[in-house]
Design an enzyme around this catalytic site. Structure first.
Site, short mmCIF file in Angstrom:
data_model
loop_
_atom_site.label_atom_id
_atom_site.label_comp_id
_atom_site.label_asym_id
_atom_site.label_seq_id
_atom_site.Cartn_x
_atom_site.Cartn_y
_atom_site.Cartn_z
N ASN A 9 39.23 41.55 34.11
CA ASN A 9 38.64 40.74 35.17
C ASN A 9 37.13 40.93 35.07
O ASN A 9 36.61 41.97 35.44
CB ASN A 9 39.15 41.22 36.54
N TRP A 10 36.46 39.91 34.54
CA TRP A 10 35.03 40.04 34.27
C TRP A 10 34.20 39.97 35.55
O TRP A 10 33.05 40.33 35.56
CB TRP A 10 34.58 38.94 33.31
N LYS A 11 34.78 39.47 36.62
CA LYS A 11 34.06 39.26 37.89
C LYS A 11 32.83 38.38 37.65
O LYS A 11 32.87 37.53 36.77
CB LYS A 11 33.69 40.60 38.52
N HIS A 94 42.30 38.30 44.83
CA HIS A 94 41.64 39.58 44.53
C HIS A 94 41.02 40.11 45.82
O HIS A 94 40.54 39.34 46.65
CB HIS A 94 40.56 39.38 43.45
N GLU A 96 38.26 41.37 46.43
CA GLU A 96 36.87 40.94 46.65
C GLU A 96 36.82 39.54 47.24
O GLU A 96 35.96 39.22 48.06
CB GLU A 96 36.08 41.02 45.32
N GLU A 166 46.44 46.74 43.32
CA GLU A 166 45.09 47.30 43.20
C GLU A 166 44.68 47.94 44.52
O GLU A 166 44.24 47.25 45.44
CB GLU A 166 44.10 46.18 42.88
N GLY A 172 36.43 49.73 41.19
CA GLY A 172 35.00 49.90 40.91
C GLY A 172 34.43 51.21 41.41
O GLY A 172 33.21 51.37 41.49
N SER A 212 39.90 51.04 38.44
CA SER A 212 39.21 52.02 37.58
C SER A 212 40.04 52.49 36.39
O SER A 212 39.92 53.64 35.97
CB SER A 212 38.73 53.22 38.42
N GLY A 233 38.73 45.90 35.50
CA GLY A 233 37.41 45.33 35.80
C GLY A 233 36.36 45.85 34.84
O GLY A 233 36.24 45.39 33.70
N GLY A 234 35.62 46.87 35.28
CA GLY A 234 34.48 47.39 34.52
C GLY A 234 34.75 47.64 33.05
O GLY A 234 33.95 47.22 32.19
C1 PEP Z 1 39.38 44.71 39.33
O1 PEP Z 1 38.36 44.08 39.40
O2 PEP Z 1 40.43 44.12 39.49
C2 PEP Z 1 39.32 46.15 39.01
C3 PEP Z 1 40.43 46.81 38.98
O3 PEP Z 1 38.09 46.67 38.75
P1 PEP Z 1 37.78 48.14 38.13
O4 PEP Z 1 38.66 48.31 36.95
O5 PEP Z 1 36.32 48.08 37.77
O6 PEP Z 1 38.07 49.14 39.21
#
Ligand code: PEP
Length: 248
Positions: A9-11, A94, A96, A166, A172, A212, A233-234
């Site tokens: 997930n590039w956001k 999501h 966010e 999640e 994050g 994460s 994500g990251g």
């Molecule tokens: C996400 O954006 O869905 C996510 C899990 O981010 P991260 O891996 O950075 O916690």
């Protein structure tokens, strides 16, 4: 046997030219036929990423979409726009989007129905806050998100869906849920699907863990019986994503 699905997930990261560079870097690193590899990218990156990913095992997903077919919805992206551009998956609900853009279980449900109507595979996100975990209501909250999110979705459709568990406190933050916590909730989600539908649907649906995830935590998480991959994500923006996809 469910095939693992590992999605980045590039956001709101990567301009179109940066996106193409990242795909070129990651392409040889994520070549694992045992896993469905999905890059969920910002809307403006979809067309160049689909082009850059051609000839590879990378499937491209969107990070959101609207629940109407077309019309006066300034700024929104329709499901037909996504499919026409070569999109296969779409992240829905999501945390966010729920937190910053007022998405609710009801709007997520409308989007789920619309995604299936257009042959898109939804990755429906759910997960509790730290406060809810501490209050002991994690599973009640997630069951509600899943039950409303899947309202009027048929068993045949549900079998093809992906649910991403999640925990909000792990997104994050660098704090991964323990393997036991992640497995426990993913198992609970599968039990909820069995209650709403039947055992066959629960056995077929794929449930990811997200929060994460990195190259160190992925192997143990993805070895759990109810965790069918991850939403990342990251770490999906780095060469580390190759290690996550080749977690074994
Ligand atoms: C996400 O954006 O869905 C996510 C899990 O981010 P991260 O891996 O950075 O916690």
């Amino acid at each position: 046997m469910r095939k693992k699905v590992i999605a980045g997930n590039w956001k709101m990261n990567m301009t179109p030219s940066e996106a193409v560079e990242l795909v070129d870097t990651l392409k040889p690193l994520v070549d694992n036929p045992e896993v469905d590899v999905v890059f969920c990218v910002p809307a403006i990156d979809i067309i160049p990423v689909v082009e850059a990913a051609k000839g590879s095992n990378i499937q491209v997903g969107a990070e959101n979409m609207y629940f109407e077919d077309k019309g006066a919805y300034t700024g929104e992206i329709s499901p037909a726009m996504l499919t026409d551009a070569g999109i296969k998956y779409v992240v829905l609900g999501h945390s966010e989007r729920r937190e910053y853009f007022a998405e609710t279980d009801e709007t997520v449900n409308k989007k789920m129905l619309k995604a299936f109507e257009h042959g898109l595979t939804p990755i429906m996100c759910c997960g509790e806050t730290l406060e809810q975990r501490e209050q002991g209501v994690t599973m009640d909250f997630i069951r509600q998100q899943v039950k409303i999110g899947f309202q009027n979705v048929t068993a045949e459709q549900a079998k093809t869906a992906v649910i991403a568990y999640e925990p909000i406190w792990a997104i994050g933050t660098g704090k991964t849920a323990t393997t036991e916590q992640a497995q426990e909730v993913c198992k609970g989600i599968r039990a909820c699907i069995a209650e709403v539908y039947d055992e066959a649907t629960a056995e077929a649906i794929r449930i990811q863990y997200g929060g994460s995830v990195n190259a160190e935590t992925a192997p143990e998480l993805f070895a759990q019986p109810d965790i069918d991959g991850g939403l990342v994500g990251g770490a999906s923006l780095k060469p580390d994503f190759g290690k996550i996809v080749n977690y074994k």
